[in-house]
Design a protein around this motif. Structure first.
Motif, PDB file in Angstrom:
ATOM      1  N   LEU A   1       0.841  -1.379   0.059  1.00 47.03           N
ATOM      2  CA  LEU A   1      -0.025  -0.048   0.057  1.00 47.03           C
ATOM      3  C   LEU A   1       0.805   1.279  -0.009  1.00 47.03           C
ATOM      4  CD1 LEU A   1      -2.807  -1.222   2.442  1.00 47.03           C
ATOM      5  CD2 LEU A   1      -2.913  -0.934   0.152  1.00 47.03           C
ATOM      6  N   ASP A   2       2.082   1.084   0.319  1.00 42.88           N
ATOM      7  CA  ASP A   2       3.036   2.193  -0.038  1.00 42.88           C
ATOM      8  C   ASP A   2       3.357   2.740  -1.329  1.00 42.88           C
ATOM      9  OD1 ASP A   2       3.417   2.829   2.571  1.00 42.88           O
ATOM     10  OD2 ASP A   2       5.268   1.588   3.020  1.00 42.88           O
ATOM     11  N   ILE A   3       3.008   1.617  -2.385  1.00 41.08           N
ATOM     12  CA  ILE A   3       3.257   2.217  -3.756  1.00 41.08           C
ATOM     13  C   ILE A   3       2.383   3.090  -4.134  1.00 41.08           C
ATOM     14  CG2 ILE A   3       3.456   1.055  -6.184  1.00 41.08           C
ATOM     15  CD1 ILE A   3       3.940  -1.530  -4.588  1.00 41.08           C
ATOM     16  N   PRO A   4       3.122   4.141  -4.519  1.00 39.31           N
ATOM     17  CA  PRO A   4       2.258   5.238  -5.200  1.00 39.31           C
ATOM     18  C   PRO A   4       1.278   4.889  -6.179  1.00 39.31           C
ATOM     19  CG  PRO A   4       4.577   5.499  -6.056  1.00 39.31           C
ATOM     20  CD  PRO A   4       4.402   4.287  -5.155  1.00 39.31           C
TER      21      PRO A   4
ATOM     22  N   GLN B   1       7.154  17.208   1.942  1.00 37.91           N
ATOM     23  CA  GLN B   1       6.625  16.092   2.731  1.00 37.91           C
ATOM     24  C   GLN B   1       5.615  15.781   2.022  1.00 37.91           C
ATOM     25  OE1 GLN B   1       3.518  16.082   5.059  1.00 37.91           O
ATOM     26  NE2 GLN B   1       2.983  17.685   3.710  1.00 37.91           N
ATOM     27  N   GLU B   2       5.001  14.604   2.521  1.00 37.45           N
ATOM     28  CA  GLU B   2       3.545  13.994   1.787  1.00 37.45           C
ATOM     29  C   GLU B   2       2.760  13.535   2.687  1.00 37.45           C
ATOM     30  OE1 GLU B   2       4.350  10.584  -0.630  1.00 37.45           O
ATOM     31  OE2 GLU B   2       5.232   9.386   1.232  1.00 37.45           O
ATOM     32  N   ASN B   3       1.479  14.163   2.771  1.00 39.19           N
ATOM     33  CA  ASN B   3       0.393  13.636   3.587  1.00 39.19           C
ATOM     34  C   ASN B   3      -0.999  13.950   3.188  1.00 39.19           C
ATOM     35  OD1 ASN B   3       0.801  12.549   6.570  1.00 39.19           O
ATOM     36  ND2 ASN B   3       2.505  14.106   6.470  1.00 39.19           N
ATOM     37  N   PRO B   4      -1.904  13.396   3.966  1.00 37.74           N
ATOM     38  CA  PRO B   4      -3.389  13.929   3.557  1.00 37.74           C
ATOM     39  C   PRO B   4      -3.517  15.281   3.899  1.00 37.74           C
ATOM     40  CG  PRO B   4      -3.392  11.766   4.731  1.00 37.74           C
ATOM     41  CD  PRO B   4      -2.064  12.244   4.823  1.00 37.74           C
TER      42      PRO B   4
ATOM     43  N   ALA C   1     -10.993  -6.700   6.966  1.00 37.44           N
ATOM     44  CA  ALA C   1     -11.656  -5.492   6.186  1.00 37.44           C
ATOM     45  C   ALA C   1     -10.064  -4.528   5.982  1.00 37.44           C
ATOM     46  CB  ALA C   1     -12.794  -4.706   6.649  1.00 37.44           C
ATOM     47  N   LEU C   2     -10.362  -3.712   4.731  1.00 39.42           N
ATOM     48  CA  LEU C   2      -9.489  -2.685   4.554  1.00 39.42           C
ATOM     49  C   LEU C   2     -10.477  -1.482   4.420  1.00 39.42           C
ATOM     50  CD1 LEU C   2      -7.390  -4.161   1.793  1.00 39.42           C
ATOM     51  CD2 LEU C   2      -6.656  -3.804   3.795  1.00 39.42           C
ATOM     52  N   TRP C   3     -10.093  -0.330   4.897  1.00 35.16           N
ATOM     53  CA  TRP C   3     -10.866   0.692   5.287  1.00 35.16           C
ATOM     54  C   TRP C   3     -10.116   1.876   4.400  1.00 35.16           C
ATOM     55  CZ3 TRP C   3     -13.897   2.015  10.281  1.00 35.16           C
ATOM     56  CH2 TRP C   3     -14.980   1.514  10.080  1.00 35.16           C
ATOM     57  N   PRO C   4     -10.569   2.791   3.622  1.00 38.30           N
ATOM     58  CA  PRO C   4      -9.819   3.958   3.071  1.00 38.30           C
ATOM     59  C   PRO C   4      -9.771   4.805   4.174  1.00 38.30           C
ATOM     60  CG  PRO C   4     -12.092   3.905   2.398  1.00 38.30           C
ATOM     61  CD  PRO C   4     -12.065   2.496   3.153  1.00 38.30           C
ATOM     62  N   ASN C   5      -8.584   5.847   4.392  1.00 39.53           N
ATOM     63  CA  ASN C   5      -8.519   6.744   5.264  1.00 39.53           C
ATOM     64  C   ASN C   5      -7.682   7.838   4.824  1.00 39.53           C
ATOM     65  OD1 ASN C   5      -8.969   7.764   7.779  1.00 39.53           O
ATOM     66  ND2 ASN C   5      -7.036   6.878   8.522  1.00 39.53           N
ATOM     67  N   GLY C   6      -7.904   8.284   3.394  1.00 39.45           N
ATOM     68  CA  GLY C   6      -7.202   9.422   2.804  1.00 39.45           C
ATOM     69  C   GLY C   6      -6.313   9.185   1.895  1.00 39.45           C
ATOM     70  N   LEU C   7      -5.718  10.195   1.295  1.00 38.65           N
ATOM     71  CA  LEU C   7      -4.680  10.262   0.067  1.00 38.65           C
ATOM     72  C   LEU C   7      -3.691  11.221   0.287  1.00 38.65           C
ATOM     73  CD1 LEU C   7      -7.553   9.934  -2.892  1.00 38.65           C
ATOM     74  CD2 LEU C   7      -5.816   7.905  -1.984  1.00 38.65           C
TER      75      LEU C   7
ATOM     76  N   GLY D   1      -0.979   8.803  -2.628  1.00 39.88           N
ATOM     77  CA  GLY D   1      -0.524   7.624  -1.772  1.00 39.88           C
ATOM     78  C   GLY D   1      -1.880   7.279  -1.035  1.00 39.88           C
ATOM     79  N   ALA D   2      -2.192   6.052  -1.071  1.00 39.23           N
ATOM     80  CA  ALA D   2      -3.399   5.436  -0.416  1.00 39.23           C
ATOM     81  C   ALA D   2      -2.818   5.487   1.197  1.00 39.23           C
ATOM     82  CB  ALA D   2      -3.744   4.149  -0.861  1.00 39.23           C
ATOM     83  N   MET D   3      -3.697   6.156   2.006  1.00 42.22           N
ATOM     84  CA  MET D   3      -3.749   5.675   3.606  1.00 42.22           C
ATOM     85  C   MET D   3      -4.750   4.638   3.798  1.00 42.22           C
ATOM     86  SD  MET D   3      -1.120   7.651   4.259  1.00 42.22           S
ATOM     87  CE  MET D   3      -1.256   8.132   6.145  1.00 42.22           C
ATOM     88  N   GLU D   4      -4.606   3.551   4.026  1.00 44.24           N
ATOM     89  CA  GLU D   4      -5.697   2.542   4.305  1.00 44.24           C
ATOM     90  C   GLU D   4      -5.352   2.128   5.492  1.00 44.24           C
ATOM     91  OE1 GLU D   4      -7.693   1.016   1.436  1.00 44.24           O
ATOM     92  OE2 GLU D   4      -7.153   3.045   0.883  1.00 44.24           O
TER      93      GLU D   4
END
Length: 342
Positions: A111-114, A214-217, A149-155, A239-242
């Motif tokens: 999930l770290d892969i852009p 930096q990178e963050n939601p 489960a996997l839950w989305p939590n931002g990009l 980047g997916a924050m899951e």
């Protein structure tokens, strides 16, 4: 305090939390199956709000026989402590950011892969709920936990004190990343360098020029006030924050199969509402960010495609090096599933 004493202290905390939950519910009939679920976000954030919603659905649909007690804000320990407690059966479940458990299960670092997930939210959800998501969750079984489960939590998005007008602008810049070889390779592919720094040091590091960006939601950028010490923001959503929902296997396997199905379905059912709630938080954060002096630019679909093409292969190679045959097999499942949802 040594590791044994730390864990003893943590165990006492979990047991105390359990006792508190029992006392709070003393007036009601006890559930047949009770699970304490710990996580790190506050009670006002999306994860906690929809965990409470899942708890309501599960209680209703099992006629009160399954009860979830939710403990936000790290009440039951840091993420490593909670994950290990679920593994050992001291805690029934946790909802963890995937980025926090790559050391526990290297496979999840995929999930770290852009640009791993499609930009379209429905297509991304098909990946979570399809063969790729199932294979990723199954990778936790060898680690002594059950992935439910996997839950989305931002990009994530890019910020910097230097211009980010095009791909070439990344060259020579220094970006803070979490301690991940995959993320380091992501920036290397753009000619930039990446420095792993603790999150608590990031604001000062941006302010003093230790790193350029930096990178963050967006909601994290706004909440941590990074926009106050950055000049440029690109809404890249690269980047997916899951989140990963993990249960103790003994507790989970003791459930009747129909209760397992109810729980799994409830976690999937609330995802559209969870996404919408998160989207509102991101929209509000962006509006606040735009009120500051930072220059905001939204990346085009063409730019995102160019970024993915540039970064994907190097990041994938770093992931396979880390996750071995399990990672190689998971990549194969992912690439097939990704092509099918496009």
């Amino acid at each position: 305090m040594n590791a044994l004493n730390k864990f003893a202290k943590f165990t006492r905390g979990v047991l105390l939390a359990g006792a508190t939950g029992i006392l709070a519910a003393s007036a009601a009939e006890a559930a047949d199956y009770t699970a304490k679920i710990g996580h790190l976000e506050s009670d006002q954030q999306s994860r906690n709000i929809y965990l409470q919603k899942v708890a309501e659905l599960v209680k209703e649909r099992t006629k009160g026989e399954v009860e979830f007690q939710i403990f936000p804000s790290g009440q039951l320990g840091n993420q490593r402590e909670m994950t290990e407690a679920v593994q050992l059966g001291v805690l029934e479940a946790t909802v963890s950011p995937a980025a926090f458990i790559g050391g526990f299960n290297p496979a999840v670092s995929i999930l770290d892969i852009p640009f791993l997930l499609p930009a379209d939210a429905e297509k991304a959800q098909k990946l979570r709920e399809g063969p790729f998501g199932a294979a990723l969750l199954e990778s936790f079984s060898s680690k002594g936990v059950v992935g439910v489960a996997l839950w989305p939590n931002g990009l994530k998005n890019f910020t910097s004190n230097k211009p980010l007008d095009n791909l070439e602008d990344f060259a020579g810049q220094k970006f803070r990343v979490m301690d991940s070889k995959i993320l380091i390779e992501q920036f290397d592919a753009l000619g930039a360098s990446a420095i792993a720094l603790p999150f608590g040091e990031l604001y000062t590091s941006l302010q003093t020029g230790v790193v350029d960006g930096q990178e963050n939601p967006l909601d994290t950028i706004q909440r941590m006030k990074f926009n106050e010490v950055q000049k440029y923001l690109v809404v890249s959503e690269h980047g997916a924050m899951e989140d990963v929902v993990l249960f103790n296997p003994t507790w989970w396997n003791n459930l009747p199969a129909d209760y397992q199905a109810i729980i799994t379905a409830a976690f999937a059912e609330v995802v559209p509402e969870l996404r919408a709630h998160k989207a509102k938080a991101v929209e509000a954060a962006l509006a606040t960010i735009k009120e500051s002096d930072i220059n905001v630019r939204v990346a085009s679909d063409e730019e995102k495609a160019a970024l993915r093409e540039k970064m994907y292969d190097k990041s994938k190679a770093a992931y396979i090096e880390r996750a071995g045959d399990t990672g190689k097999n998971l990549i194969a499942v992912y690439e097939k599933a990704y092509s099918e949802v496009q």
